[in-house]
Structure formats: C-alpha cells, structure tokens
Design an enzyme around this catalytic site. Structure first.
Site, PDB file in Angstrom:
ATOM      1  N   ARG A  34     -31.373 -45.167   7.702  1.00 41.08           N
ATOM      2  CA  ARG A  34     -30.743 -46.253   6.927  1.00 41.08           C
ATOM      3  C   ARG A  34     -29.218 -46.219   7.032  1.00 41.08           C
ATOM      4  O   ARG A  34     -28.569 -47.257   6.852  1.00 41.08           O
ATOM      5  CB  ARG A  34     -31.203 -46.149   5.466  1.00 41.08           C
ATOM      6  CG  ARG A  34     -30.785 -47.343   4.587  1.00 41.08           C
ATOM      7  CD  ARG A  34     -31.581 -47.375   3.311  1.00 41.08           C
ATOM      8  NE  ARG A  34     -31.200 -48.447   2.400  1.00 41.08           N
ATOM      9  CZ  ARG A  34     -30.367 -48.300   1.365  1.00 41.08           C
ATOM     10  NH1 ARG A  34     -29.818 -47.139   1.120  1.00 41.08           N
ATOM     11  NH2 ARG A  34     -30.093 -49.318   0.574  1.00 41.08           N
ATOM     12  N   LEU A  60     -27.205 -54.636   1.105  1.00 42.43           N
ATOM     13  CA  LEU A  60     -28.329 -53.958   1.761  1.00 42.43           C
ATOM     14  C   LEU A  60     -29.244 -53.563   0.605  1.00 42.43           C
ATOM     15  O   LEU A  60     -28.823 -52.851  -0.309  1.00 42.43           O
ATOM     16  CB  LEU A  60     -27.771 -52.744   2.517  1.00 42.43           C
ATOM     17  CG  LEU A  60     -28.669 -51.591   2.948  1.00 42.43           C
ATOM     18  CD1 LEU A  60     -29.843 -52.069   3.768  1.00 42.43           C
ATOM     19  CD2 LEU A  60     -27.846 -50.608   3.790  1.00 42.43           C
ATOM     20  N   SER A  61     -30.488 -54.037   0.629  1.00 43.53           N
ATOM     21  CA  SER A  61     -31.397 -53.829  -0.506  1.00 43.53           C
ATOM     22  C   SER A  61     -31.738 -52.354  -0.718  1.00 43.53           C
ATOM     23  O   SER A  61     -31.648 -51.546   0.201  1.00 43.53           O
ATOM     24  CB  SER A  61     -32.704 -54.602  -0.275  1.00 43.53           C
ATOM     25  OG  SER A  61     -32.440 -55.915   0.132  1.00 43.53           O
ATOM     26  N   MET A  62     -32.185 -52.029  -1.947  1.00 39.47           N
ATOM     27  CA  MET A  62     -32.640 -50.667  -2.263  1.00 39.47           C
ATOM     28  C   MET A  62     -33.805 -50.305  -1.343  1.00 39.47           C
ATOM     29  O   MET A  62     -34.706 -51.120  -1.148  1.00 39.47           O
ATOM     30  CB  MET A  62     -33.167 -50.612  -3.707  1.00 39.47           C
ATOM     31  CG  MET A  62     -32.110 -50.677  -4.764  1.00 39.47           C
ATOM     32  SD  MET A  62     -32.860 -51.019  -6.377  1.00 39.47           S
ATOM     33  CE  MET A  62     -33.613 -49.433  -6.717  1.00 39.47           C
ATOM     34  N   PRO A  63     -33.825 -49.086  -0.821  1.00 35.59           N
ATOM     35  CA  PRO A  63     -34.915 -48.730   0.101  1.00 35.59           C
ATOM     36  C   PRO A  63     -36.304 -48.806  -0.540  1.00 35.59           C
ATOM     37  O   PRO A  63     -37.265 -49.175   0.127  1.00 35.59           O
ATOM     38  CB  PRO A  63     -34.581 -47.299   0.541  1.00 35.59           C
ATOM     39  CG  PRO A  63     -33.552 -46.802  -0.400  1.00 35.59           C
ATOM     40  CD  PRO A  63     -32.845 -47.995  -0.960  1.00 35.59           C
TER      41      PRO A  63
END
Ligand code: SAH
Length: 216
Positions: A34, A60-63
């Site tokens: 990431r 960038l979205s939360m994993p």
C-alpha cells in the site's frame, strides 16, 4: 520503505480483525503493497487502518474498507470489473489480482496519471485507467460483471446499473456528501435489483464532469 514480514503479518491481522475474512482478498492485499500509493511522508502510515490524503484533495481509502468492499464484490478470475474513482489506484490494484480486467475511471487527470505510473511500476498489467466522468460509466466496454464506486452517490446511478450484467454485483457508498453514508451491495437479477446494506462509511462525493485543468 521496507515492508518487513512482521509489518505484513500485523497488517493482515488488522484486516482480519476488521472483518476481511475472504482468503483470496487477503492474499490480493498481501501481494499489493500500500505504501507506493501513499503520498510522501504519509507512506509510513500505509499499513495502519487509516485513510490517507492524496493529490487533488482526494483520499486513499482505509485498507479495511477496501478489503470489505472487495469482499462484498465477490470478484471472480473471469470477471471484467469497472471502478469509478481511481484515486491512488490502490483499490484497482487489489481488484487486478482477483479478476481478468479492471477499468477504472477518474475525473482528475493528475490522479489518473499518477495511478497509471504506480501500477506500471508494480508490474500490474490488467488495469486500464481512463480520465472521464464515472457517472457515465464506460459504455464502450459495457456490460461489466462487477462495478464498484469509491465515491459516494445520492442513489445508485441508473446509467451504471444499466452497464451491469445480469447476475452482476455493484458495491457503492450511498448518501449525502459529508454525512454518514451507507455501503450498499446491489445484485442484478432476472427479476430486478436486490439491495443489501452493509455498513456505515465515509467517502468523498461523486462529482459530475471531468475536473478542470489547474493552470499555474
Ligand atoms: N479508490 C481510490 C479512492 C478514491 S477517492 C483509492 O483506492 O485510492 C474517490 C475518487 O473518486 C477521487 O479520486 C475522486 O476524484 C473520484 N471521483 C469523484 N467523482 C468522480 C466521477 N464522477 N468520475 C470519476 N471519478 C470521480
């Protein structure tokens, strides 16, 4: 940045604890680092469960959210997938490991360019990033087996539902911008559409049209 086996193990544990249980999805997220998708010094937080700022005021979205949306999408190896909202390209990269082909549409040209480069550098070859208004979908490549939106719409866009195959699944956040949104899963059946509410989430809004060029 060095991704040690310990860091990777911690990251996988975190994803599992947050509800990412599908082994194929976890494996895909193990294969796609990431940190290359994060900006500058934020890369040191790439393996935390945090949304991170990227260029053009986007995120960038939360994993864990990427994992749960990917899991809900039930992607198969023969599938052609459409993503709306490329952002950093991370979600598209994860999808690339699970499907045959990914098309991802982004309204900000600089983000589309940066994401294309990141994916090239990682050797991902089955993702095509297009600058455009995702609300219109991608009629030339339709229909799709799976469609995922990573920007919140007020309702599932009818144009996109029309580009989904019968038996296809669409996952998207629905709600007004800046309030709580709900992640929903829409399944297209022979008799109509089935809706399932998954959980509350928070995404940037889906905005119509291509972003204007910034002159400096
Ligand atoms: N999936 C991304 C996170 C994206 S944030 C990742 O993995 O990093 C949502 C993105 O949707 C933003 O980059 C925003 O510019 C984009 N977006 C918003 N409205 C859009 C539209 N109508 N068409 C295409 N992209 C859009």
């Amino acid at each position: 940045m060095q991704v040690t086996p310990e860091l990777m193990m911690q990251y996988m544990l975190l994803l599992r604890n947050k509800g990412v249980r599908d082994k194929r999805v976890l494996h895909a997220m193990e294969l796609i680092p990431r940190h290359p998708f994060a900006q500058g010094s934020f890369s040191k937080h790439a393996y935390d469960d945090a949304a991170l700022p990227i260029a053009c005021g986007q995120t960038l979205s939360m994993p864990s959210v990427v994992g749960k949306m990917t899991q809900a999408l039930e992607v198969g190896p023969r599938h052609k997938v459409l993503e709306i909202g490329t952002g950093s390209g991370f979600q598209a990269a994860v999808l690339s490991q699970l499907s045959r082909r990914v098309y991802s549409v982004e309204r900000h040209r600089p983000l589309a360019q940066a994401a294309t480069k990141t994916l090239n550098d990682l050797g991902v070859v089955n993702v095509t990033i297009i600058v455009g208004d995702g609300a219109l979908g991608l009629p030339d490549q339709a229909p799709f087996d799976r469609i995922i939106l990573t920007a919140a719409a007020e309702d599932p866009p009818a144009t996109l539902l029309a580009q989904l195959k019968e038996g296809g699944i669409m996952v998207l956040p629905v709600g007004q911008s800046d309030t709580v949104q709900t992640l929903i899963k829409v399944t297209k059946t022979a008799s109509g559409l089935d809706y399932e509410e998954l959980e509350d989430v928070r995404f940037v809004p889906l905005i119509e049209g291509i972003a204007p060029r910034v002159h400096r």
